[in-house]
Design a protein around this motif. Structure first.
Motif, PDB file in Angstrom:
ATOM      1  N   LEU A 275       0.852  -1.192   0.000  1.00 62.33           N
ATOM      2  CA  LEU A 275       0.000   0.000   0.000  1.00 62.33           C
ATOM      3  C   LEU A 275       0.887   1.240   0.000  1.00 62.33           C
ATOM      4  CD1 LEU A 275      -2.711  -0.813   2.690  1.00 62.33           C
ATOM      5  CD2 LEU A 275      -2.783  -1.167   0.238  1.00 62.33           C
ATOM      6  N   GLU A 277       0.937   3.467   2.080  1.00 66.04           N
ATOM      7  CA  GLU A 277       1.421   3.663   3.442  1.00 66.04           C
ATOM      8  C   GLU A 277       2.752   2.950   3.666  1.00 66.04           C
ATOM      9  OE1 GLU A 277      -1.644   3.168   2.562  1.00 66.04           O
ATOM     10  OE2 GLU A 277      -3.104   3.757   4.079  1.00 66.04           O
ATOM     11  N   ILE A 315       6.818  13.222   0.817  1.00 70.19           N
ATOM     12  CA  ILE A 315       5.569  12.494   1.031  1.00 70.19           C
ATOM     13  C   ILE A 315       4.389  13.449   0.998  1.00 70.19           C
ATOM     14  CG2 ILE A 315       4.248  11.219   2.762  1.00 70.19           C
ATOM     15  CD1 ILE A 315       6.909   9.958   3.644  1.00 70.19           C
ATOM     16  N   VAL A 318       3.263  14.691  -2.644  1.00 69.55           N
ATOM     17  CA  VAL A 318       2.819  13.790  -3.713  1.00 69.55           C
ATOM     18  C   VAL A 318       1.538  13.097  -3.262  1.00 69.55           C
ATOM     19  CG1 VAL A 318       3.403  11.796  -5.120  1.00 69.55           C
ATOM     20  CG2 VAL A 318       5.172  13.419  -4.475  1.00 69.55           C
ATOM     21  N   PRO A 319       0.431  13.339  -3.970  1.00 74.36           N
ATOM     22  CA  PRO A 319      -0.816  12.693  -3.568  1.00 74.36           C
ATOM     23  C   PRO A 319      -0.777  11.205  -3.855  1.00 74.36           C
ATOM     24  CG  PRO A 319      -1.148  13.987  -5.550  1.00 74.36           C
ATOM     25  CD  PRO A 319       0.265  14.223  -5.125  1.00 74.36           C
ATOM     26  N   VAL A 320      -1.432  10.423  -3.016  1.00 74.50           N
ATOM     27  CA  VAL A 320      -1.480   8.983  -3.273  1.00 74.50           C
ATOM     28  C   VAL A 320      -2.482   8.739  -4.394  1.00 74.50           C
ATOM     29  CG1 VAL A 320      -0.907   8.418  -0.902  1.00 74.50           C
ATOM     30  CG2 VAL A 320      -3.279   8.552  -1.572  1.00 74.50           C
TER      31      VAL A 320
ATOM     32  N   TYR B 160       1.004   7.289   9.157  1.00 78.95           N
ATOM     33  CA  TYR B 160       1.272   5.898   9.458  1.00 78.95           C
ATOM     34  C   TYR B 160       2.441   5.780  10.423  1.00 78.95           C
ATOM     35  CZ  TYR B 160       1.011   0.988   8.106  1.00 78.95           C
ATOM     36  OH  TYR B 160       0.808  -0.357   8.075  1.00 78.95           O
ATOM     37  N   ARG B 607      -9.496  13.951   4.164  1.00 79.05           N
ATOM     38  CA  ARG B 607      -8.288  13.165   3.914  1.00 79.05           C
ATOM     39  C   ARG B 607      -7.275  14.039   3.192  1.00 79.05           C
ATOM     40  NH1 ARG B 607      -5.861  10.174  -0.152  1.00 79.05           N
ATOM     41  NH2 ARG B 607      -7.395  10.947  -1.625  1.00 79.05           N
ATOM     42  N   PRO B 609      -4.333  14.804   0.718  1.00 77.30           N
ATOM     43  CA  PRO B 609      -4.119  14.070  -0.531  1.00 77.30           C
ATOM     44  C   PRO B 609      -3.035  12.999  -0.423  1.00 77.30           C
ATOM     45  CG  PRO B 609      -4.111  16.423  -0.914  1.00 77.30           C
ATOM     46  CD  PRO B 609      -4.193  16.239   0.549  1.00 77.30           C
ATOM     47  N   HIS B 610      -2.098  13.172   0.517  1.00 79.83           N
ATOM     48  CA  HIS B 610      -1.000  12.216   0.559  1.00 79.83           C
ATOM     49  C   HIS B 610      -1.270  11.074   1.529  1.00 79.83           C
ATOM     50  CE1 HIS B 610      -0.029  14.969   3.904  1.00 79.83           C
ATOM     51  NE2 HIS B 610       0.378  13.870   4.477  1.00 79.83           N
ATOM     52  N   GLN B 611      -2.484  10.988   2.050  1.00 81.76           N
ATOM     53  CA  GLN B 611      -2.755   9.952   3.030  1.00 81.76           C
ATOM     54  C   GLN B 611      -3.368   8.723   2.358  1.00 81.76           C
ATOM     55  OE1 GLN B 611      -5.608  10.817   6.166  1.00 81.76           O
ATOM     56  NE2 GLN B 611      -4.066  10.235   7.666  1.00 81.76           N
ATOM     57  N   GLY B 612      -2.822   7.577   2.655  1.00 84.47           N
ATOM     58  CA  GLY B 612      -3.334   6.333   2.112  1.00 84.47           C
ATOM     59  C   GLY B 612      -4.556   5.859   2.885  1.00 84.47           C
ATOM     60  N   PRO B 613      -5.246   4.823   2.365  1.00 84.83           N
ATOM     61  CA  PRO B 613      -6.519   4.422   2.958  1.00 84.83           C
ATOM     62  C   PRO B 613      -6.401   3.914   4.400  1.00 84.83           C
ATOM     63  CG  PRO B 613      -5.840   2.883   1.253  1.00 84.83           C
ATOM     64  CD  PRO B 613      -4.930   4.059   1.150  1.00 84.83           C
ATOM     65  N   LEU B 614      -5.370   3.147   4.702  1.00 89.73           N
ATOM     66  CA  LEU B 614      -5.300   2.585   6.056  1.00 89.73           C
ATOM     67  C   LEU B 614      -4.907   3.653   7.082  1.00 89.73           C
ATOM     68  CD1 LEU B 614      -3.889  -1.004   5.678  1.00 89.73           C
ATOM     69  CD2 LEU B 614      -6.206  -0.142   5.520  1.00 89.73           C
ATOM     70  N   ALA B 615      -4.014   4.548   6.655  1.00 85.08           N
ATOM     71  CA  ALA B 615      -3.661   5.648   7.552  1.00 85.08           C
ATOM     72  C   ALA B 615      -4.889   6.511   7.811  1.00 85.08           C
ATOM     73  CB  ALA B 615      -2.548   6.485   6.934  1.00 85.08           C
ATOM     74  N   TYR B 616      -5.702   6.666   6.771  1.00 86.88           N
ATOM     75  CA  TYR B 616      -6.946   7.422   6.902  1.00 86.88           C
ATOM     76  C   TYR B 616      -7.853   6.738   7.924  1.00 86.88           C
ATOM     77  CZ  TYR B 616     -10.865  10.236   5.091  1.00 86.88           C
ATOM     78  OH  TYR B 616     -11.895  11.109   4.943  1.00 86.88           O
ATOM     79  N   GLN B 636     -10.567  -0.641   4.221  1.00 90.70           N
ATOM     80  CA  GLN B 636      -9.823  -1.892   4.020  1.00 90.70           C
ATOM     81  C   GLN B 636     -10.188  -2.503   2.669  1.00 90.70           C
ATOM     82  OE1 GLN B 636      -7.068  -3.805   5.205  1.00 90.70           O
ATOM     83  NE2 GLN B 636      -8.097  -3.634   7.163  1.00 90.70           N
ATOM     84  N   TYR B 638     -11.437  -1.001   0.110  1.00 93.41           N
ATOM     85  CA  TYR B 638     -10.894  -0.169  -0.962  1.00 93.41           C
ATOM     86  C   TYR B 638      -9.414  -0.486  -1.197  1.00 93.41           C
ATOM     87  CZ  TYR B 638      -8.652   3.760  -3.205  1.00 93.41           C
ATOM     88  OH  TYR B 638      -7.873   4.526  -4.041  1.00 93.41           O
ATOM     89  N   ALA B 639      -8.652  -0.599  -0.090  1.00 92.90           N
ATOM     90  CA  ALA B 639      -7.220  -0.889  -0.217  1.00 92.90           C
ATOM     91  C   ALA B 639      -7.016  -2.198  -0.969  1.00 92.90           C
ATOM     92  CB  ALA B 639      -6.575  -0.943   1.162  1.00 92.90           C
TER      93      ALA B 639
END
Lengths: 322, 672
Positions: A275, A277, A315, A318-320, B160, B607, B609-616, B636, B638-639
């Motif tokens: 992921l 993350e 980090i 840069v958007p995910v 994270y 959220r 923009p740089h945050q991934g789904p699980l960190a969210y 989860q 979605y990830a």
């Protein structure tokens, strides 16, 4: 198929978790650094631990070797250390009337190179070549190093007098650079109460063995990397190249290392797909020593808030992929 | 409670900045509102800061609501309304401070800083003087910096791994400054070309204490208040030479009715304009009038016609506008300093301007009748009265003794000390007692030449009152009894005449030539600001467009097109920002995820923009544990769909399941 379900139902997965727990019981209050070290080794990379003396660099390296169940050697680097002191020498054996190669300390599974920046550039480069090639050439014969083979090097960024700082090209050979920093108040108190942590190391159970480590490394390589994730990694790397405040962007080798580390990190978290993350978690340790700002020295002082600033900015900007 | 603890763990830096921004916004209005409002608002901010360091507890929901209602009631009790500029400002100040007490998420901080920016805008309605601009600029920078700190605060993302440090102060201010600079290319064309509405768009009812300048009444004594003020009343820029000092009479309100103590305009009804013949070269000039919140426009005595369609030219030669002068304005006027009117005086006007005061002043009456009889003609009578003032031992003073129940008698035969108001009032009363139509004119006398921008600066300290008498064959004739008593007043300002009359700082300013030179430069700069920036109105805009060659009759339409184009440009930029740089349009999964994020953002869980789904998911669990059970599995899922290995046979069904789950999700905003 659920990529994130507690995967790795095999013994190795559980053993990895036990190894982590054992390491954390020795190196107090540094779960993230411990996890990064293990990640680095699972990604088949060499590790540079950089910090001031007395924060537990050597303890961490010892504990790693012990818990992974690997054979290990320690070399204290000094300015008069010669390449032969590490690699070994050919000695004339009177009995057999021929030269016989006596292996140096490098012929081990885990080599702890203490204060690697104290050695002369010649010795450093002998070590680093061996790290990269995973073999040693003496005279005309090539000696393969054992599998697995890791180098855990430490260096002290503060005392620069009489040292030979590693040039960028050499730093690149290390997959990760980890800094430990001071422990927080609670853990410091625990340290003061319990005394030397090294006393605990002999009591540690070897959780994995060389075969298990190799299997875990193979498992890491199977961790799924999706197209959107590659997009993300590429965007991160591209950003380092168009930033005007950096001297150099990330190399393709660094990019490969980033993906490998993210795979290992995901596996350690019990997932079978990478992921964003995971990439973010390993990024500072993977890229910080490869990126040099134009305005600042390469070494940020340990324990300061500025540590890994470039990576954090990277980090954040840069958007995910969504 | 857990949410409060989570909030306490986040960095205090965004809170500090938004507190600073709102405190500064509140202080900007400290002069306008009552002290208790400012102190309460600052106190609430102090409470929030104390809570942040653990020295106090934040109020619960019930207390906050009670507090809010109490403050609304307090504002209502003071102003008897919540409508209007000052009550509205007071409300906003208090509500921003209360909002600070419940700030937890990034969005809350945005709301507070937005409120601070709105207060800044409100401050611009109160004062647009150049002097304030550095302060406003600094406040804009502070608010933008606070926005930057909040937007870039990593501790609010709940990443994270341990959050890195946010931006450093220097970086924040540099970022905010850069952003403001980037806005300039947009702001300047908007200022120049965005269609301005003719008329007073901003003209808000002014508060009582905003009154400055001349009043509509004259009680001998009231002018002292003006003279001690060094503020600028207006500037005048002449085409050609300015009039000599003795002719610098600037006409303001004309007063007809006297009750023995106070002169008022009275129920004087305009009858018709007396045709004036100009006996001197007319002066052409432009007046730059400071806001007075009154209806009069000042002009050199006597103006020949109304300078604009917005003002009425009354038959007693005043300029009265329909709207009070609530912002700096400028107008072109033509005046003659010497006029004649040969037509007879209308009966009604003669009646009104020979009306005697209700207070008897018997000695004045008897004296006037006697003097008139001896003089033989109106002209000789005027001369005799002036001679009486000249030789009667009168003296000029801004601090005359108080007058008794027959004030004119008391002044003329007893104290014999006063200033323009006393002399004009007594003189006009004497004239009327002798049967000569007379009236009091208030305005300004004098003006200081500013060599840097070639204007005459007329200050409040130049306020003056004089008399006008009707002489057959000549019309209304200006007579300045003050000039007889103190001839120097014609040539020198009150400042020079009576150094003790003005406040110490103003006197000090004049003690050193370099200081007054600097002051003149500053005045010139202010004049430029008021004329070119504040005074940039519909007409100036038409002029500018005309200078650019756009003289089409559909100028307004062109303006609207320009405005629409700007809006489209802004929309395009924001759309670009949403898209990220060169990202592909989102697929079905991406759209569903965006929908999920929007739903959560509406609940204050935006959220980054740089945050991934699980960190969210972690962030959400931390701030809203009540949502975790609902939202965690979705993120989860979605990830898995996005980053997991593809599994073609089921993926379409999985995707539909995800979409349905997102559609079903309903998120309540903020739980305790």
């Amino acid at each position: 198929m659920n990529a994130n379900a507690a995967a790795a139902p095999d013994r190795d997965g559980a053993a990895l978790q036990r190894a982590l727990a054992a390491l954390e019981s020795v190196v107090l209050g540094k779960p993230r650094q411990v996890r990064l070290c293990l990640t680095c080794l699972l990604a088949r990379g060499h590790l540079l631990i950089e910090d001031i003396p007395g924060v537990g660099k050597t303890t961490l390296a010892h504990a790693l070797a012990r818990v992974l169940g690997l054979a290990w050697q320690r070399v204290q680097f000094t300015s008069d250390l010669l390449p032969a002191d590490i690699i070994g020498v050919s000695i004339f054996d009177r009995a057999s009337q021929q030269f016989k190669f006596r292996q140096g300390p490098i012929f081990t599974q885990l080599l702890l190179a203490d204060e690697v920046n104290r050695a002369s550039p010649r010795t450093q480069s002998a070590l680093l070549e061996a790290m990269e090639e995973r073999q040693v050439s003496v005279d005309v014969t090539t000696h393969r190093l054992p599998e697995p083979f890791f180098v855990v090097a430490t260096q002290n960024p503060q005392e620069q007098l009489g040292t030979f700082p590693l040039p960028e090209s050499q730093l690149d050979r290390f997959l990760m650079r980890v800094m430990l920093g001071y422990p927080d108040a609670a853990h410091e108190r625990e340290l003061l109460r319990t005394g030397d942590r090294r006393d605990l190391i002999p009591g540690l159970e070897p959780v994995l063995g060389p075969e298990a480590v190799i299997r875990a490394q193979q498992l890491v390589r199977t961790t799924h990397v999706s197209e959107p994730l590659l997009d993300y990694a590429q965007a991160l790397i591209a950003r380092t190249r168009d930033r005007s405040d950096l001297k150099l962007g990330l190399s393709p080798r660094a990019g490969q290392g980033l993906i490998r580390c993210a795979q290992a990190w995901a596996r350690l978290a019990g997932r079978s797909a990478v992921l964003p993350e995971d990439v973010q978690a390993v990024l500072p340790a993977v890229v910080a020593h490869r990126l040099e700002r134009r305005d600042a020295g390469q070494f940020d002082s340990p324990g300061s808030g500025a540590r890994g600033n470039t990576a954090e900015e990277l980090i954040r900007t840069v958007p995910v992929p969504t | 409670m857990s949410a409060a603890r989570a909030a306490a763990q986040t960095s205090r830096s965004p809170l500090l900045w938004s507190c600073a921004a709102s405190a500064a916004a509140i202080l900007l209005h400290a002069v306008q509102v009552s002290v208790w409002i400012t102190l309460t608002a600052l106190g609430l901010i102090g409470w929030r800061l104390a809570a942040a360091i653990g020295a106090a507890r934040l109020p619960g929901g019930a207390l906050r609501i009670t507090l809010g209602l109490a403050l609304v009631a307090g504002v209502f009790a003071q102003f008897h309304t919540l409508n209007g500029l000052v009550p509205g400002t007071a409300m906003l100040m208090l509500m921003i401070a209360i909002k600070l007490l419940e700030t937890r998420t990034r969005r809350d901080q945005y709301v507070v800083i937005g409120g601070a920016l709105f207060l800044l805008l409100a401050a611009c309605l109160y004062g647009q003087a150049l002097l304030w601009m550095p302060l406003y600029g600094a406040q804009a920078l502070l608010c933008c910096s606070a926005l930057a700190v909040v937007a870039y605060e990593p501790a609010m993302d709940e990443g994270y791994f341990p959050a890195p440090a946010g931006l450093r102060t220097r970086e924040v201010i540099a970022l905010a400054g850069r952003t403001l600079l980037y806005a300039m290319p947009l702001a300047i064309p908007l200022f120049l070309f965005f269609p301005r509405l003719p008329g007073h768009f901003w003209a808000l009812p002014a508060g009582n204490d905003a009154m400055t300048g001349l009043g509509d009444t004259l009680t001998p004594g009231s002018i002292t208040r003006l003279t001690s003020s060094y503020a600028i009343a207006f500037r005048a820029r002449f085409e050609g030479r300015p009039p000599p000092p003795a002719e610098r009479y600037w006409r303001g309100p004309v007063l007809h009715e006297f009750d023995g103590a106070t002169w008022t305009a009275g129920r004087y009804t305009p009858i018709g304009v007396q045709r004036l013949e100009c006996l001197s070269t007319p002066y052409r000039y432009r007046i730059y009038l400071e806001p007075t919140f009154r209806h009069w426009w000042l002009a050199l005595d006597t103006v020949m016609r109304a300078p604009s369609a917005d003002v009425r030219y009354t038959d007693d030669d005043q300029l009265i506008a329909a709207q009070p002068v609530s912002q700096p304005l400028n107008y072109h006027a033509i005046s003659c300093t010497q006029t004649r009117s040969s037509a007879p005086l209308f009966f009604a006007a003669r009646l009104a301007d020979t009306q005697l005061a209700a207070a008897p002043n018997p000695r004045t009456r008897a004296f006037a009748v006697q003097l008139r009889r001896r003089a033989g003609s109106d002209v000789a009578y005027v001369q005799a009265a002036l001679t009486f003032l000249h030789t009667g031992g009168f003296s000029y003073s801004l601090t005359p003794p108080p007058l008794g129940s027959d004030p004119v008698d008391d002044f003329l035969f007893n104290t014999r000390t006063g200033f323009c108001g006393h002399y004009a009032s007594a003189f006009v009363d004497m004239m009327r007692a002798g049967g000569v139509p007379a009236r009091v004119v208030t305005g300004y006398l004098g003006g200081q030449w500013n060599p840097y921008d070639h204007t005459l600066i007329v200050r409040q300290s130049d306020a003056h009152a004089w008399a006008e008498v009707w002489l057959d064959g000549r019309g209304w004739t200006r007579v300045d009894p003050t000039a007889v008593v103190e001839p120097e007043r014609l040539y020198r300002g009150i400042l020079d005449l009576l150094p003790n009359a003005v406040s110490t700082p103003a006197r000090l300013l004049h003690a050193w030539p370099w200081l007054s030179s600097a002051l003149e430069r500053w005045d010139a700069l202010n004049g430029w600001w008021n004329e070119r920036v504040i005074g940039f109105n519909y007409r100036s805009q038409l002029d500018l467009l005309g200078a650019l060659g756009l003289r089409s009759p559909e100028l307004r339409d062109a303006g609207w097109v320009f405005g629409a184009a700007l809006l489209a440009w802004l929309a395009w930029i924001s759309w670009q920002l949403r898209q990220g740089t060169g990202a592909a349009p989102p697929d079905r999964l991406g759209r569903a995820y965006a929908k999920l994020c929007r739903k959560l953002a509406r609940a204050g869980l935006q959220r980054p923009p740089h945050q991934g789904p699980l960190a969210y998911a972690q962030t959400i669990t931390r701030y809203r544990p009540d949502l975790a059970a609902q939202v965690r599995p979705l993120l989860q899922h979605y990830a898995d769909l996005r980053f997991g290995p593809p599994s073609p046979p089921t993926s379409d069904r999985d995707l539909r399941t995800f979409e349905r789950a997102v559609a079903r999700l309903s998120v309540r905003r903020g739980a305790g």
